[in-house]
Design an enzyme around this catalytic site. Structure first.
Site, PDB file in Angstrom:
ATOM      1  N   CYS A 163       0.725  -1.053   0.352  1.00 47.58           N
ATOM      2  CA  CYS A 163      -0.076  -0.068  -0.144  1.00 47.58           C
ATOM      3  C   CYS A 163       1.114   0.933  -0.110  1.00 47.58           C
ATOM      4  CB  CYS A 163      -1.098   0.371   1.331  1.00 47.58           C
ATOM      5  SG  CYS A 163      -0.321  -0.606   3.109  1.00 47.58           S
ATOM      6  N   HIS A 183      -1.447   6.615   3.583  1.00 47.42           N
ATOM      7  CA  HIS A 183      -0.407   6.887   3.315  1.00 47.42           C
ATOM      8  C   HIS A 183       0.869   7.752   2.853  1.00 47.42           C
ATOM      9  CE1 HIS A 183      -0.717   2.665   5.138  1.00 47.42           C
ATOM     10  NE2 HIS A 183      -0.077   2.198   4.002  1.00 47.42           N
TER      11      HIS A 183
HETATM   12  P1  NAP Z   1      -7.252  -7.456   8.575  1.00 43.72           P
HETATM   13  O1  NAP Z   1      -7.692  -6.419   8.819  1.00 43.72           O
HETATM   14  O2  NAP Z   1      -6.172  -7.906  10.286  1.00 43.72           O
HETATM   15  O3  NAP Z   1      -7.923  -9.209   8.413  1.00 43.72           O
HETATM   16  C1  NAP Z   1      -7.087 -10.241   8.092  1.00 43.72           C
HETATM   17  C2  NAP Z   1      -8.311 -11.370   7.239  1.00 43.72           C
HETATM   18  O4  NAP Z   1      -7.751 -12.085   7.387  1.00 43.72           O
HETATM   19  C3  NAP Z   1      -9.447 -11.312   8.428  1.00 43.72           C
HETATM   20  O5  NAP Z   1     -10.674 -11.278   7.122  1.00 43.72           O
HETATM   21  C4  NAP Z   1      -9.410 -12.230   9.154  1.00 43.72           C
HETATM   22  O6  NAP Z   1     -10.062 -12.932   9.289  1.00 43.72           O
HETATM   23  C5  NAP Z   1      -8.510 -13.195   7.488  1.00 43.72           C
HETATM   24  N1  NAP Z   1      -7.373 -14.530   8.316  1.00 43.72           N
HETATM   25  C6  NAP Z   1      -6.562 -14.525   9.311  1.00 43.72           C
HETATM   26  N2  NAP Z   1      -6.373 -15.063   9.412  1.00 43.72           N
HETATM   27  C7  NAP Z   1      -6.492 -16.536   8.410  1.00 43.72           C
HETATM   28  C8  NAP Z   1      -6.252 -17.398   7.629  1.00 43.72           C
HETATM   29  N3  NAP Z   1      -5.755 -18.704   8.673  1.00 43.72           N
HETATM   30  N4  NAP Z   1      -6.960 -18.418   6.620  1.00 43.72           N
HETATM   31  C9  NAP Z   1      -8.073 -17.619   6.229  1.00 43.72           C
HETATM   32  N5  NAP Z   1      -8.354 -16.214   6.143  1.00 43.72           N
HETATM   33  C10 NAP Z   1      -7.709 -15.859   7.604  1.00 43.72           C
HETATM   34  O7  NAP Z   1      -6.332  -7.513   7.368  1.00 43.72           O
HETATM   35  P2  NAP Z   1      -5.919  -6.574   6.257  1.00 43.72           P
HETATM   36  O8  NAP Z   1      -5.283  -5.569   6.553  1.00 43.72           O
HETATM   37  O9  NAP Z   1      -7.433  -6.635   5.546  1.00 43.72           O
HETATM   38  O10 NAP Z   1      -4.858  -7.796   5.306  1.00 43.72           O
HETATM   39  C11 NAP Z   1      -4.946  -7.979   4.181  1.00 43.72           C
HETATM   40  C12 NAP Z   1      -4.071  -8.833   3.507  1.00 43.72           C
HETATM   41  O11 NAP Z   1      -3.921  -7.629   2.116  1.00 43.72           O
HETATM   42  C13 NAP Z   1      -2.327  -8.772   3.597  1.00 43.72           C
HETATM   43  O12 NAP Z   1      -1.678  -9.607   3.799  1.00 43.72           O
HETATM   44  C14 NAP Z   1      -1.670  -7.472   3.819  1.00 43.72           C
HETATM   45  O13 NAP Z   1      -0.787  -7.120   3.527  1.00 43.72           O
HETATM   46  C15 NAP Z   1      -2.166  -6.382   2.326  1.00 43.72           C
HETATM   47  N6  NAP Z   1      -3.199  -5.560   2.859  1.00 43.72           N
HETATM   48  C16 NAP Z   1      -3.165  -4.510   3.401  1.00 43.72           C
HETATM   49  C17 NAP Z   1      -3.958  -2.945   3.040  1.00 43.72           C
HETATM   50  C18 NAP Z   1      -3.913  -1.691   4.020  1.00 43.72           C
HETATM   51  O14 NAP Z   1      -3.945  -1.095   3.800  1.00 43.72           O
HETATM   52  N7  NAP Z   1      -4.837  -2.836   5.368  1.00 43.72           N
HETATM   53  C19 NAP Z   1      -3.304  -2.573   1.700  1.00 43.72           C
HETATM   54  C20 NAP Z   1      -2.788  -3.834   0.582  1.00 43.72           C
HETATM   55  C21 NAP Z   1      -2.195  -5.449   0.893  1.00 43.72           C
HETATM   56  P3  NAP Z   1     -11.132 -13.159  10.909  1.00 43.72           P
HETATM   57  O15 NAP Z   1     -11.529 -12.024  10.896  1.00 43.72           O
HETATM   58  O16 NAP Z   1     -12.330 -14.868  10.500  1.00 43.72           O
HETATM   59  O17 NAP Z   1     -10.054 -13.809  12.072  1.00 43.72           O
END
Ligand code: NAP
Length: 363
Positions: free
Chosen positions: A154, A247
């Site tokens: 991001c 960001h």
């Molecule tokens: P997050 O808010 O912590 O959400 C995590 C998600 O993953 C939840 O839906 C969770 O489900 C699920 N999860 C956790 N462990 C899992 C498993 N073992 N199997 C299947 N599902 C699982 O994280 P996020 O910010 O959305 O980030 C998600 C991805 O996008 C990451 O790879 C991150 O690096 C990438 N990303 C994030 C951003 C950003 O700005 N946040 C930007 C670019 C890329 P539950 O609700 O059931 O726990």
């Protein structure tokens, strides 16, 4: 379109997953038919499983879907979706994502797991749509009937836009970037309030190497089925700051050819994506907004520009160490995550990777 393309969202309950669900409500081409998450959520109604932390209501078309587990996505999804968006944490992504293109699905991933694979596009349609030419080698080399493309980190999704404009116009010799990254970039619940309120944390695990390497792949050229990365160094220092979304990055850069301040501003302001990309439904009218105010861009005031799909640049000025410097802002969960991945999928659909090529409308 007479019938929308059914899509699955993996990790639909997370910060990025919620943005997918929200952005896909009323999408002209795609409709959410399957949502997955961790064991914690599996078996619950989406509305019951999710802690909805973004603006607006949970779309009614998804609220009653039952959240499914993610371990065997091919078995879970079956023929209920063709296109899969992944917002999985990178460990889970590394385990399950390759199964999807291997089984014939089209996968647009936000996770870092596959981003740097040489035959997998690290795609920003407005910058490197031509990297889709990697797909033929990806499918031939791996024997995959499906396709995978990935979206960048991001923070990279901010400064790589002016960097592309500058590299095209003058050639870039080097860049130094200091990021100020929002809390939502760490997912939910992310950084403890005890650590981030009244504070700045000058460390995000694994982030600096991504910020230094991903832009070079994005700006690289495709040769013999692989990306040859751009040939200048990027040095990065990253910080987590107490901002909810958006960001900001401060960047100094050197140029190969001489350019006046006005030339630099014009190159950035006039940069445009290909017409075929600008016609995609999620493409912003104006990709890079150059601000002349002395105190912009700012996360709270500028992150939602063009539905969070535009990049805002300001404070373009001479630098006494390199040639010039600037400040750039991206909405990290929209253009920098779900919005960017949806644009990637729109490009794949428009290019015929999801069936017949879609007819684009003049905007
Ligand atoms: P997050 O808010 O912590 O959400 C995590 C998600 O993953 C939840 O839906 C969770 O489900 C699920 N999860 C956790 N462990 C899992 C498993 N073992 N199997 C299947 N599902 C699982 O994280 P996020 O910010 O959305 O980030 C998600 C991805 O996008 C990451 O790879 C991150 O690096 C990438 N990303 C994030 C951003 C950003 O700005 N946040 C930007 C670019 C890329 P539950 O609700 O059931 O726990």
């Amino acid at each position: 379109m007479s019938q929308k393309i059914p899509v699955a969202v993996l990790a639909a309950t997370g910060t990025v997953g919620q943005r997918f669900v929200s952005l896909l409500e009323d999408h002209p081409w795609f409709e959410v038919t399957v949502v997955t998450a961790s064991e914690r959520s599996a078996g619950k109604r989406y509305a019951e499983a999710v802690n909805w932390v973004i603006p607006g209501e949970i779309p009614s078309s998804v609220a009653d879907l039952v959240v499914e587990p993610t371990e065997n996505p091919v078995e879970i999804i079956g023929n209920r979706a063709k296109l899969v968006f992944s917002a999985l944490p990178s460990n889970a992504a590394r385990e399950v994502e390759p199964d999807l293109p291997a089984a014939g699905y089209v996968l647009a991933s936000n996770a870092s797991a596959l981003r740097m694979e040489p035959d997998i596009p690290l795609l920003i349609p407005d910058i490197n749509a031509h990297h889709l030419s990697l797909i033929a080698d990806q499918q031939a080399g791996r024997g995959w009937p499906g396709v995978v493309v990935t979206s960048p980190n991001c923070a990279v999704s901010s400064f790589v836009f002016p960097l592309k404009a500058l590299n095209d116009a003058f050639g870039v010799t080097q860049a130094h970037v200091v990021t100020m990254q929002a809390i939502s970039g760490a997912g939910y619940p992310g950084v403890a309030s005890f650590d981030i309120l009244d504070n700045v944390i000058p460390f995000i695990k694994g982030e600096e190497s991504k910020v230094e390497t991903e832009p070079l792949k994005i700006l690289g050229i495709v040769q013999d089925g692989q990306v040859v990365p751009a040939g200048f160094p990027v040095s990065a220092q990253v910080n987590r700051v107490p901002v909810m979304d958006g960001h900001l990055a401060a960047m100094s850069f050197g140029l190969k050819s001489r350019a006046s301040l006005d030339d630099v501003k014009a190159a950035i302001a006039n940069y445009k994506a290909l017409d075929s990309v600008r016609a995609l439904p999620s493409s912003p009218e104006q990709l890079i907004i150059v601000r002349e105010e002395e105190d912009r861009p700012q996360p709270r005031r500028d992150r939602d520009a063009q539905n969070g799909m535009a990049i805002s640049v300001g404070r373009i000025q001479p630098c006494s160490v390199m040639d010039y410097k600037l400040v750039v802002l991206v909405h990290n969960t929209l253009r920098g995550a779900a919005g960017g991945a949806i644009l990637n999928a729109e490009l794949l659909a428009a290019e015929g990777y999801l069936g017949e090529k879609l007819q684009l409308q003049e905007k």
